[in-house]
Design a protein around this motif. Structure first.
Motif, mmCIF file in Angstrom:
data_model
loop_
_atom_site.group_PDB
_atom_site.id
_atom_site.type_symbol
_atom_site.label_atom_id
_atom_site.label_comp_id
_atom_site.label_asym_id
_atom_site.label_seq_id
_atom_site.Cartn_x
_atom_site.Cartn_y
_atom_site.Cartn_z
ATOM 1 N N VAL A 47 0.852 -1.186 0.000
ATOM 2 C CA VAL A 47 0.000 0.000 0.000
ATOM 3 C C VAL A 47 0.887 1.234 0.000
ATOM 4 C CG1 VAL A 47 -0.110 0.138 2.518
ATOM 5 C CG2 VAL A 47 -1.981 1.096 1.162
ATOM 6 N N LEU A 48 0.372 2.326 -0.509
ATOM 7 C CA LEU A 48 1.033 3.618 -0.383
ATOM 8 C C LEU A 48 0.155 4.495 0.496
ATOM 9 C CD1 LEU A 48 2.369 4.281 -4.007
ATOM 10 C CD2 LEU A 48 3.679 3.692 -1.970
ATOM 11 N N ALA A 49 0.609 4.731 1.718
ATOM 12 C CA ALA A 49 -0.187 5.485 2.690
ATOM 13 C C ALA A 49 0.049 6.981 2.534
ATOM 14 C CB ALA A 49 0.163 5.024 4.105
ATOM 15 N N ILE A 50 -0.234 7.479 1.347
ATOM 16 C CA ILE A 50 0.028 8.877 1.019
ATOM 17 C C ILE A 50 -1.214 9.456 0.371
ATOM 18 C CG2 ILE A 50 1.504 10.432 -0.322
ATOM 19 C CD1 ILE A 50 3.652 8.247 -0.247
ATOM 20 N N ASP A 51 -1.619 10.623 0.835
ATOM 21 C CA ASP A 51 -2.845 11.226 0.323
ATOM 22 C C ASP A 51 -2.593 12.198 -0.820
ATOM 23 O OD1 ASP A 51 -1.641 13.266 1.702
ATOM 24 O OD2 ASP A 51 -3.236 13.499 3.201
ATOM 25 N N ASP A 52 -1.338 12.321 -1.253
ATOM 26 C CA ASP A 52 -1.011 13.221 -2.353
ATOM 27 C C ASP A 52 -0.902 12.410 -3.641
ATOM 28 O OD1 ASP A 52 0.546 14.781 -4.271
ATOM 29 O OD2 ASP A 52 0.808 16.202 -2.628
ATOM 30 N N PRO A 53 -1.796 12.611 -4.604
ATOM 31 C CA PRO A 53 -1.798 11.792 -5.829
ATOM 32 C C PRO A 53 -0.527 11.955 -6.655
ATOM 33 C CG PRO A 53 -3.313 13.643 -6.039
ATOM 34 C CD PRO A 53 -2.897 13.601 -4.617
ATOM 35 N N MET A 54 0.133 13.109 -6.567
ATOM 36 C CA MET A 54 1.350 13.317 -7.333
ATOM 37 C C MET A 54 2.485 12.428 -6.806
ATOM 38 S SD MET A 54 0.906 15.370 -9.881
ATOM 39 C CE MET A 54 -0.646 14.480 -10.056
ATOM 40 N N ILE A 55 2.604 12.321 -5.487
ATOM 41 C CA ILE A 55 3.651 11.470 -4.914
ATOM 42 C C ILE A 55 3.357 10.009 -5.224
ATOM 43 C CG2 ILE A 55 4.773 10.720 -2.793
ATOM 44 C CD1 ILE A 55 4.413 13.376 -1.617
ATOM 45 N N VAL A 56 2.093 9.618 -5.080
ATOM 46 C CA VAL A 56 1.722 8.229 -5.381
ATOM 47 C C VAL A 56 2.060 7.902 -6.826
ATOM 48 C CG1 VAL A 56 -0.208 6.633 -5.609
ATOM 49 C CG2 VAL A 56 -0.061 8.127 -3.605
ATOM 50 N N ARG A 57 1.734 8.812 -7.712
ATOM 51 C CA ARG A 57 2.009 8.587 -9.136
ATOM 52 C C ARG A 57 3.516 8.480 -9.391
ATOM 53 N NH1 ARG A 57 -0.563 12.478 -13.859
ATOM 54 N NH2 ARG A 57 0.536 11.565 -15.657
ATOM 55 N N ALA A 58 4.277 9.364 -8.740
ATOM 56 C CA ALA A 58 5.731 9.340 -8.909
ATOM 57 C C ALA A 58 6.332 8.054 -8.347
ATOM 58 C CB ALA A 58 6.350 10.558 -8.227
#
Length: 402
Positions: free
Chosen positions: A273-284
């Protein structure tokens, strides 16, 4: 000359115990002969020397003061592979390097973007508190906190399954989610996941769980499959036998425990899982995970993610604690380390598969991160390799250059 009688008081009903026993047997086969005396079915609390044994030396996981006194009173050299009595003058000791163990767990969780952390270990004679303390210390060093499970009862007290679930559920549901939880071992990891699901929590979206050791069967039958730290139990057994052999020749017990670094993290669905709420970081991050070993740089990441380099660096530093270039390097080196342990590829082939231009560049980056060359690491990861182990401290180079 009589063949030494060596008693091995290690349980065989766990993957850790069986692998450690194999390590002891491997040393005896190569450097013996030894007559190995095995009494594998005793529980940790009652594991003592059977009356019929006349052991010249002992390898044991010591977990209680009474057991400790009984073993050392025999007068035979003792090497302890548990983590309760590592400072005892009467015994030698070989254990997992829990600082390195904790650092690998934190690194794994941080790469997923977690900012909330917890440690789960009900009172037990199978492990000491040093594991949780190491995890909390590494997190504190990075300015992060750790919620530790403290049920309020001592080792040895029996509680009903219903009371256990009630206590663990209360603790879990009070944690700030999403939360990354490290458990003491695979048994506790599987148990925690089962309680969490019964409490209506999503694994790994609400609670990501990483087990502190590996048991392939337990981890694979868990729902979802359980991520785990693969400790070098085979090497612990081999090194314990090596130290006992020295003591049988008259050498004193070492002043410091031998610290054996874990091999790797076996990532399964419980931490996927990626526990990050920023879509740009998740995408990167997704782009990096898929392409890091193709040798890409930050420029290629910026082509896939519509942000400026300065924005991306700020976001990564805030959420992950490292820059995009550092994350790319981490992903490549983790892949390289995995290939060194799991395959017989040449160093040149490993370097290429990990996205490096050549073995020299890979070797320099690898040593800067892990303190050993790729070849030294590969040798040290083998239970009967030429590398040694650290006698205290956290420098991985000590593990391979002795």
């Amino acid at each position: 000359m009589a063949i030494p009688e060596v008693g091995v008081l290690i349980e065989s009903d766990t993957a850790w115990g069986r692998d450690l026993l194999r390590g002891v047997a491997s040393y005896a086969d190569k450097f013996g002969p030894w007559n190995l005396l095995i009494e594998p079915h005793h529980s940790p609390a009652t594991r003592t020397i059977p009356p019929a044994w006349r052991a010249d030396g002992l390898i044991a996981r010591i977990s209680t003061p009474l057991q400790f006194q009984r073993l050392v009173s025999q007068g035979a050299p003792v090497v302890d592979v548990g983590d309760f009595y590592t400072e005892a003058d009467e015994t030698d000791s070989v254990i997992t390097d829990f600082r390195a163990w904790a650092e690998s767990a934190v690194d794994h969780f941080r790469s997923k973007g977690f900012e909330s952390f917890a440690y789960f270990a009900p009172p037990s004679r199978d492990y000491s508190r040093r594991r949780g303390k190491a995890f909390a210390a590494v997190l504190e060093q990075q300015g992060l906190g750790c919620a530790q499970y403290r049920p309020g009862y001592r080792v040895g007290r029996q509680i009903s399954p219903e009371e256990y679930r009630r206590r663990v559920t209360r603790w879990l549901t009070q944690l700030e989610t999403p939360v990354a939880v490290l458990t003491s071992d695979a048994v506790q990891g599987k148990s925690l996941i089962e309680v969490g699901i019964q409490a209506g929590l999503s694994i790994p979206d609400d609670v990501a769980v990483l087990a502190g050791d590996s048991d392939d069967l337990l981890c694979e039958i868990c729902t979802p499959p359980l991520s785990s730290i693969e400790v070098a139990s085979h090497r612990i057994g081999f090194e314990a036998a090596k130290r006992l052999a020295a003591m049988l020749r008259g050498a004193p017990a070492s002043a410091e425990p031998a610290l054996i670094e874990p091999l790797r993290i076996y990532s399964r669905q419980s931490t996927d899982v990626l526990a990050i709420d920023d879509p740009m970081i998740v995408r990167a991050l997704r782009f990096m995970q898929q392409n890091a070993c193709r040798g890409i740089g930050v420029a290629e990441v910026l082509e896939a993610v519509p942000v400026t380099r300065r924005q991306l660096e700020r976001l990564f530093k805030t959420k992950l604690g490292r820059l995009p270039a550092e994350e790319l390097r981490r992903l490549r080196l983790e892949r390289g380390r995995q290939l060194l342990v799991e395959t017989e590829l040449s160093i040149d082939q490993v370097a290429e598969a990990a996205g490096y231009a050549g073995a020299t560049q890979f070797g320099t980056a690898f040593r800067n991160r892990y303190g050993a060359t790729p070849l030294q690491f590969r040798r040290g990861a083998q239970p009967d390799g030429q590398g040694g182990v650290a006698n205290g401290g956290n420098n991985i180079a000590d593990n391979f250059d002795r």
